[in-house]
Motif scaffolding. Structure first.
Motif, PDB file in Angstrom:
ATOM      1  N   ASP A  87      13.859  -2.315  -4.271  1.00  0.00           N
ATOM      2  CA  ASP A  87      13.529  -1.658  -3.005  1.00  0.00           C
ATOM      3  C   ASP A  87      14.155  -0.277  -2.983  1.00  0.00           C
ATOM      4  N   SER A  88      13.726   0.533  -2.002  1.00  0.00           N
ATOM      5  CA  SER A  88      14.162   1.923  -1.932  1.00  0.00           C
ATOM      6  C   SER A  88      15.519   2.087  -1.281  1.00  0.00           C
ATOM      7  N   VAL A  89      16.015   1.067  -0.574  1.00  0.00           N
ATOM      8  CA  VAL A  89      17.291   1.063   0.146  1.00  0.00           C
ATOM      9  C   VAL A  89      17.250   1.990   1.353  1.00  0.00           C
ATOM     10  N   LEU A  90      16.799   3.253   1.166  1.00  0.00           N
ATOM     11  CA  LEU A  90      16.779   4.233   2.250  1.00  0.00           C
ATOM     12  C   LEU A  90      15.335   4.565   2.635  1.00  0.00           C
ATOM     13  N   PRO A  91      15.085   4.906   3.909  1.00  0.00           N
ATOM     14  CA  PRO A  91      13.725   5.268   4.326  1.00  0.00           C
ATOM     15  C   PRO A  91      13.313   6.632   3.789  1.00  0.00           C
ATOM     16  N   GLY A  92      12.016   6.807   3.588  1.00  0.00           N
ATOM     17  CA  GLY A  92      11.473   8.078   3.120  1.00  0.00           C
ATOM     18  C   GLY A  92       9.964   8.028   3.140  1.00  0.00           C
ATOM     19  N   THR A  93       9.318   9.144   2.824  1.00  0.00           N
ATOM     20  CA  THR A  93       7.862   9.193   2.795  1.00  0.00           C
ATOM     21  C   THR A  93       7.301   9.119   1.376  1.00  0.00           C
ATOM     22  N   SER A  94       8.146   9.301   0.361  1.00  0.00           N
ATOM     23  CA  SER A  94       7.707   9.191  -1.034  1.00  0.00           C
ATOM     24  C   SER A  94       8.707   8.331  -1.797  1.00  0.00           C
ATOM     25  N   HIS A  95       8.186   7.337  -2.510  1.00  0.00           N
ATOM     26  CA  HIS A  95       9.037   6.407  -3.255  1.00  0.00           C
ATOM     27  C   HIS A  95       8.445   6.201  -4.648  1.00  0.00           C
ATOM     28  N   TYR A  96       9.336   6.047  -5.639  1.00  0.00           N
ATOM     29  CA  TYR A  96       8.910   5.938  -7.033  1.00  0.00           C
ATOM     30  C   TYR A  96       9.654   4.768  -7.680  1.00  0.00           C
ATOM     31  N   ALA A 252      -0.020   5.228   7.156  1.00  0.00           N
ATOM     32  CA  ALA A 252      -1.030   5.430   6.126  1.00  0.00           C
ATOM     33  C   ALA A 252      -0.334   5.352   4.771  1.00  0.00           C
ATOM     34  N   VAL A 253      -0.879   4.539   3.867  1.00  0.00           N
ATOM     35  CA  VAL A 253      -0.237   4.276   2.581  1.00  0.00           C
ATOM     36  C   VAL A 253      -1.144   4.750   1.450  1.00  0.00           C
ATOM     37  N   MET A 254      -0.591   5.558   0.542  1.00  0.00           N
ATOM     38  CA  MET A 254      -1.310   5.960  -0.670  1.00  0.00           C
ATOM     39  C   MET A 254      -0.482   5.509  -1.872  1.00  0.00           C
ATOM     40  N   VAL A 255      -1.108   4.725  -2.741  1.00  0.00           N
ATOM     41  CA  VAL A 255      -0.419   4.160  -3.902  1.00  0.00           C
ATOM     42  C   VAL A 255      -1.066   4.698  -5.169  1.00  0.00           C
ATOM     43  N   ASP A 256      -0.233   5.086  -6.119  1.00  0.00           N
ATOM     44  CA  ASP A 256      -0.727   5.568  -7.407  1.00  0.00           C
ATOM     45  C   ASP A 256       0.000   4.806  -8.517  1.00  0.00           C
ATOM     46  N   LEU A 257      -0.751   4.317  -9.490  1.00  0.00           N
ATOM     47  CA  LEU A 257      -0.192   3.604 -10.636  1.00  0.00           C
ATOM     48  C   LEU A 257      -0.524   4.353 -11.920  1.00  0.00           C
ATOM     49  N   ARG A 258       0.510   4.556 -12.739  1.00  0.00           N
ATOM     50  CA  ARG A 258       0.306   5.177 -14.041  1.00  0.00           C
ATOM     51  C   ARG A 258       1.110   4.412 -15.097  1.00  0.00           C
ATOM     52  N   ARG A 259       0.841   4.718 -16.346  1.00  0.00           N
ATOM     53  CA  ARG A 259       1.498   4.030 -17.452  1.00  0.00           C
ATOM     54  C   ARG A 259       2.598   4.912 -18.029  1.00  0.00           C
ATOM     55  N   ARG A 260       3.731   4.280 -18.289  1.00  0.00           N
ATOM     56  CA  ARG A 260       4.824   4.986 -18.976  1.00  0.00           C
ATOM     57  C   ARG A 260       5.385   4.051 -20.045  1.00  0.00           C
ATOM     58  N   GLY A 261       4.874   4.176 -21.268  1.00  0.00           N
ATOM     59  CA  GLY A 261       5.264   3.256 -22.324  1.00  0.00           C
ATOM     60  C   GLY A 261       4.796   1.855 -21.996  1.00  0.00           C
ATOM     61  N   ASP A 262       5.720   0.903 -21.963  1.00  0.00           N
ATOM     62  CA  ASP A 262       5.395  -0.479 -21.620  1.00  0.00           C
ATOM     63  C   ASP A 262       5.658  -0.784 -20.147  1.00  0.00           C
ATOM     64  N   ASP A 263       5.802   0.238 -19.330  1.00  0.00           N
ATOM     65  CA  ASP A 263       6.118   0.061 -17.916  1.00  0.00           C
ATOM     66  C   ASP A 263       5.032   0.655 -17.023  1.00  0.00           C
ATOM     67  N   VAL A 268       4.525   5.456  -4.164  1.00  0.00           N
ATOM     68  CA  VAL A 268       4.109   5.061  -2.819  1.00  0.00           C
ATOM     69  C   VAL A 268       4.353   6.243  -1.891  1.00  0.00           C
ATOM     70  N   HIS A 269       3.287   6.781  -1.310  1.00  0.00           N
ATOM     71  CA  HIS A 269       3.398   7.924  -0.412  1.00  0.00           C
ATOM     72  C   HIS A 269       2.943   7.507   0.989  1.00  0.00           C
ATOM     73  N   LEU A 270       3.732   7.858   2.004  1.00  0.00           N
ATOM     74  CA  LEU A 270       3.508   7.427   3.379  1.00  0.00           C
ATOM     75  C   LEU A 270       3.483   8.641   4.303  1.00  0.00           C
ATOM     76  N   ASP A 271       2.865   8.468   5.473  1.00  0.00           N
ATOM     77  CA  ASP A 271       2.900   9.536   6.473  1.00  0.00           C
ATOM     78  C   ASP A 271       4.053   9.364   7.468  1.00  0.00           C
ATOM     79  N   GLN A 272       4.811   8.273   7.323  1.00  0.00           N
ATOM     80  CA  GLN A 272       5.960   8.003   8.185  1.00  0.00           C
ATOM     81  C   GLN A 272       7.090   7.454   7.317  1.00  0.00           C
ATOM     82  N   PRO A 273       8.345   7.814   7.599  1.00  0.00           N
ATOM     83  CA  PRO A 273       9.451   7.308   6.776  1.00  0.00           C
ATOM     84  C   PRO A 273       9.577   5.795   6.883  1.00  0.00           C
TER      85      PRO A 273
END
Length: 387
Positions: A87-96, A252-263, A268-273
């Protein structure tokens, strides 16, 4: 002396039933490393977890009676078991998040929580890794800026929050100690540009030395100079001056998935923290990785000698908290007809509630190790009629 030691070992083996677990609980980290590392970074931690006294909760005392098991009922579809990973632990609008492909199930679960404890969840089908575009590499080593102490807090435990920024997407790690930098905390599975980690189990009236480290997706590492902080006085966290949020609205939730090696690299991008938790569900659970260790040599009975989940999440609590358990919420019960238990409140496989449904067993960022920030928020998670 030898006789006394031998008797102690024999008693330990009889209690546990499996010499592997009697000898060393560290093999648990072979499969549960990420979860244990995340719990070690929480503000509040169970004393048995701090002292590595795993047996006090995970080994049933011979004279302890078991709870009567009520008639089992299959959990409703809404309670499909979710494996929570980070989890992100802290609130925010962009999480990775960087998620290992091995062990993921067919659906990603993105759970969002605001500052009032209101929940929102998105289920995302997980595509095969090979179908995703590779995450680009800009070739730059992270640059660290604004390394600082943002809070020194004396609660149940004394804790310090360290923050900094990087100019590229990177991990976070703090190494610290009073003399040598022999302790560490890191952001398990989390990446970002804004970083903050909590250091726990600190001593009062001490001066600590610390150093922050960030690594980008290619492993390039940036290391700060060695700095210091003191635990002699509290430092209050600067309050957020953003306006109060009124009636809850799903972000509003926008999710993007990409490949990085075997991971998988999940954005996760949001319009509210929001605080974001990531889990997976559905499909078969991947078997643990093969390794030459005691767990895999006994993988047909990997937890032999340990108490079952019902005992370790209910009856073991009575050993230290008898008075609290007696005056608290009923446990070992199925929810009333029509009540849906949120996935954030874990139950046994048959849907029964335990002490661990409301309280984290290892560590939590909430006082009393609850799964929500206040008693009201905790209750309304299931009792919507209280809203």
């Amino acid at each position: 002396m030898f006789k006394r030691t031998a008797i102690t070992v024999i008693l330990a083996l009889l209690m546990v039933g499996d010499p592997l677990f009697a000898a060393d609980f560290r093999i648990c980290e072979d499969c549960h490393f990420e979860r244990l590392e995340a719990d070690r970074g929480r503000y509040y931690q169970h004393q048995a977890f701090v002292t590595n006294d795993c047996a006090s909760c995970h080994v049933r005392a011979p004279e302890t009676s078991t709870l009567d098991r009520p008639a089992a009922a299959p959990p409703p579809a809404q309670q499909q078991r979710i494996s929570w990973m980070t989890d992100s632990v802290l609130p925010g609008t962009s999480h990775y998040f960087l998620l290992a492909a091995e062990g993921l199930r067919e659906t990603l679960v993105v759970s969002l929580r605001d500052h009032l404890g209101q929940m929102h969840r998105e289920d995302i089908p997980l595509p095969p890794l090979e179908q995703l575009a590779a995450a680009p590499d800009d070739g730059r080593t992270p640059h660290l800026t604004n390394v600082r102490v943002v809070e020194v807090k004396r609660g149940v435990f004394l804790s310090v929050a360290i923050a900094w920024q990087t100019d590229v997407l990177a991990t976070a790690e703090v190494r610290y100690g009073t003399a040598e930098l022999n302790r560490r905390n890191d952001s398990v599975g989390r990446l970002g540009f804004e970083h903050q980690l909590i250091l726990n189990q600190l001593e009062p009236n001490k001066t600590y030395r610390y150093q922050v480290i960030s690594r980008d997706l290619s492993g390039r590492e940036a290391v700060s100079e060695v700095l210091t902080f003191s635990t002699a006085r509290e430092i209050a966290r600067r309050q957020d001056n953003s306006p109060a949020i009124g009636a809850f609205s799903a972000p509003a939730v926008m999710v993007d998935l990409r490949r990085r090696g075997d991971d998988y690299l999940l954005e996760v991008h949001l319009d509210q923290p929001r605080v974001v938790s990531i889990g997976s569900k559905g499909g078969p659970i991947e078997r643990p990785r093969e390794a030459d260790n005691a767990m895999n040599r006994n993988r047909n009975r990997p937890h032999a000698g340990l108490s079952d989940e019902g005992w370790s999440s209910m009856e073991s609590c009575r050993q230290c908290h008898e008075k609290n358990v007696a005056a608290s919420h009923p446990v070992n019960v199925l929810p009333p007809s029509g009540m849906i238990i949120p996935p954030e409140y874990p139950t046994l496989a048959d849907g029964r509630m335990t002490c661990a449904s409301c309280h984290a067993i290892h560590g939590s960022d909430q006082e009393y190790m609850t799964r929500q920030r206040s008693k009201r928020e905790l209750c309304v998670g299931c009792h919507l009629d209280m809203l």
